[in-house]
Design a protein around this motif. Structure first.
Motif, mmCIF file in Angstrom:
data_model
loop_
_atom_site.group_PDB
_atom_site.id
_atom_site.type_symbol
_atom_site.label_atom_id
_atom_site.label_comp_id
_atom_site.label_asym_id
_atom_site.label_seq_id
_atom_site.Cartn_x
_atom_site.Cartn_y
_atom_site.Cartn_z
ATOM 1 N N LEU A 57 0.851 -1.236 -0.228
ATOM 2 C CA LEU A 57 0.011 -0.044 0.075
ATOM 3 C C LEU A 57 0.895 1.261 -0.159
ATOM 4 O O LEU A 57 1.846 1.191 0.635
ATOM 5 C CB LEU A 57 -0.856 0.103 1.199
ATOM 6 C CG LEU A 57 -2.203 -1.025 1.266
ATOM 7 C CD1 LEU A 57 -2.875 -0.782 2.573
ATOM 8 C CD2 LEU A 57 -3.043 -0.826 0.305
ATOM 9 N N SER A 58 0.388 2.194 -0.711
ATOM 10 C CA SER A 58 1.108 3.482 -0.680
ATOM 11 C C SER A 58 0.952 4.286 0.683
ATOM 12 O O SER A 58 0.133 3.724 1.531
ATOM 13 C CB SER A 58 0.855 4.453 -1.857
ATOM 14 O OG SER A 58 -0.569 4.805 -1.669
ATOM 15 N N VAL A 59 1.677 5.175 0.869
ATOM 16 C CA VAL A 59 1.656 5.949 1.906
ATOM 17 C C VAL A 59 0.170 6.325 2.210
ATOM 18 O O VAL A 59 -0.440 6.283 3.472
ATOM 19 C CB VAL A 59 2.526 6.964 2.283
ATOM 20 C CG1 VAL A 59 2.393 7.933 3.469
ATOM 21 C CG2 VAL A 59 4.115 6.277 2.286
ATOM 22 N N LEU A 60 -0.432 7.149 1.042
ATOM 23 C CA LEU A 60 -1.642 7.351 1.230
ATOM 24 C C LEU A 60 -2.602 6.373 1.519
ATOM 25 O O LEU A 60 -3.683 6.585 2.223
ATOM 26 C CB LEU A 60 -2.175 8.383 -0.065
ATOM 27 C CG LEU A 60 -1.225 9.438 -0.309
ATOM 28 C CD1 LEU A 60 -1.670 10.356 -1.623
ATOM 29 C CD2 LEU A 60 -1.741 10.449 0.927
ATOM 30 N N GLY A 61 -2.444 5.125 0.884
ATOM 31 C CA GLY A 61 -3.264 4.102 0.976
ATOM 32 C C GLY A 61 -3.409 3.594 2.409
ATOM 33 O O GLY A 61 -4.586 3.109 3.090
ATOM 34 N N ARG A 62 -2.316 3.558 3.195
ATOM 35 C CA ARG A 62 -2.048 3.522 4.599
ATOM 36 C C ARG A 62 -2.755 4.444 5.513
ATOM 37 O O ARG A 62 -3.505 3.915 6.292
ATOM 38 C CB ARG A 62 -0.762 3.080 4.877
ATOM 39 C CG ARG A 62 -0.206 2.137 4.219
ATOM 40 C CD ARG A 62 1.349 1.852 4.804
ATOM 41 N NE ARG A 62 2.064 0.764 4.072
ATOM 42 C CZ ARG A 62 3.285 0.043 4.473
ATOM 43 N NH1 ARG A 62 3.714 0.501 5.595
ATOM 44 N NH2 ARG A 62 3.577 -0.957 3.877
ATOM 45 N N LEU A 63 -2.523 5.621 5.084
ATOM 46 C CA LEU A 63 -3.366 6.689 5.694
ATOM 47 C C LEU A 63 -4.913 6.749 5.566
ATOM 48 O O LEU A 63 -5.526 6.959 6.607
ATOM 49 C CB LEU A 63 -2.852 8.038 5.318
ATOM 50 C CG LEU A 63 -1.383 8.305 5.769
ATOM 51 C CD1 LEU A 63 -0.810 9.708 5.258
ATOM 52 C CD2 LEU A 63 -1.353 8.599 7.696
ATOM 53 N N ALA A 64 -5.310 6.245 4.287
ATOM 54 C CA ALA A 64 -6.813 6.390 4.327
ATOM 55 C C ALA A 64 -7.586 4.968 4.750
ATOM 56 O O ALA A 64 -8.719 5.057 4.820
ATOM 57 C CB ALA A 64 -6.883 6.244 2.579
ATOM 58 N N ALA A 65 -6.853 3.892 5.081
ATOM 59 C CA ALA A 65 -7.366 2.607 5.281
ATOM 60 C C ALA A 65 -8.221 2.667 6.354
ATOM 61 O O ALA A 65 -9.533 2.092 6.434
ATOM 62 C CB ALA A 65 -6.012 1.427 5.590
ATOM 63 N N PRO A 66 -7.987 3.397 7.824
ATOM 64 C CA PRO A 66 -8.813 3.230 8.715
ATOM 65 C C PRO A 66 -10.214 4.161 8.411
ATOM 66 O O PRO A 66 -11.216 3.935 8.732
ATOM 67 C CB PRO A 66 -7.999 4.023 9.870
ATOM 68 C CG PRO A 66 -6.864 4.184 9.455
ATOM 69 C CD PRO A 66 -6.720 4.008 7.911
ATOM 70 N N PHE A 67 -10.041 5.053 7.485
ATOM 71 C CA PHE A 67 -11.366 5.932 7.038
ATOM 72 C C PHE A 67 -12.134 5.114 6.303
ATOM 73 O O PHE A 67 -13.312 4.953 6.041
ATOM 74 C CB PHE A 67 -10.968 7.236 6.599
ATOM 75 C CG PHE A 67 -10.037 8.094 7.424
ATOM 76 C CD1 PHE A 67 -10.870 8.613 8.259
ATOM 77 C CD2 PHE A 67 -8.653 7.969 7.322
ATOM 78 C CE1 PHE A 67 -10.258 9.546 9.224
ATOM 79 C CE2 PHE A 67 -8.125 9.020 8.266
ATOM 80 C CZ PHE A 67 -8.931 9.746 8.997
ATOM 81 N N VAL A 68 -11.266 4.221 5.248
ATOM 82 C CA VAL A 68 -12.184 3.221 4.366
ATOM 83 C C VAL A 68 -12.996 2.251 5.128
ATOM 84 O O VAL A 68 -14.186 1.921 4.976
ATOM 85 C CB VAL A 68 -11.228 2.766 3.209
ATOM 86 C CG1 VAL A 68 -11.860 1.654 2.512
ATOM 87 C CG2 VAL A 68 -10.547 3.782 2.355
ATOM 88 N N ALA A 69 -12.231 1.819 6.294
ATOM 89 C CA ALA A 69 -12.784 0.641 7.153
ATOM 90 C C ALA A 69 -14.137 1.367 7.722
ATOM 91 O O ALA A 69 -15.108 0.702 7.904
ATOM 92 C CB ALA A 69 -11.703 0.188 7.947
ATOM 93 N N ALA A 70 -13.716 2.617 8.388
ATOM 94 C CA ALA A 70 -14.968 3.375 9.180
ATOM 95 C C ALA A 70 -16.340 3.340 8.148
ATOM 96 O O ALA A 70 -17.267 3.252 8.477
ATOM 97 C CB ALA A 70 -14.463 4.547 9.621
ATOM 98 N N GLY A 71 -15.835 3.857 7.002
ATOM 99 C CA GLY A 71 -16.900 4.145 6.068
ATOM 100 C C GLY A 71 -17.548 2.638 5.902
ATOM 101 O O GLY A 71 -19.061 2.725 5.544
#
Length: 74
Positions: free
Chosen positions: A12-26
């Protein structure tokens, strides 16, 4: 001679890793919303044709207002 194949996990890219918790919460919020009785009732309404509603003496707009109540006015 034996050949071996290795499969690397996609990184995962850095942005992908940062976005992962928000994607999961969504995804969790979507599951909660889909479990709502209002959403289930709207899905049932969506499955009815306009002709079927007319046979029952109902309108789609009227049923949406009934299901959503005050929220339909917003």
């Amino acid at each position: 001679m034996a050949n071996t194949i290795t499969f690397d996990k996609p990184r995962l890219s850095v942005l992908g890793r940062l976005a992962a918790p928000f994607v999961a919460a969504g995804k969790v919020f979507a599951l909660i919303a889909e479990a709502s009785p209002r959403v289930r009732e709207l899905e049932r309404l969506n499955g009815l044709s306009d002709a079927e509603l007319a046979r029952r003496g109902l309108t789609r707009d009227g049923e949406i207002r009934r299901i959503l109540g005050v929220a339909a006015m917003i």
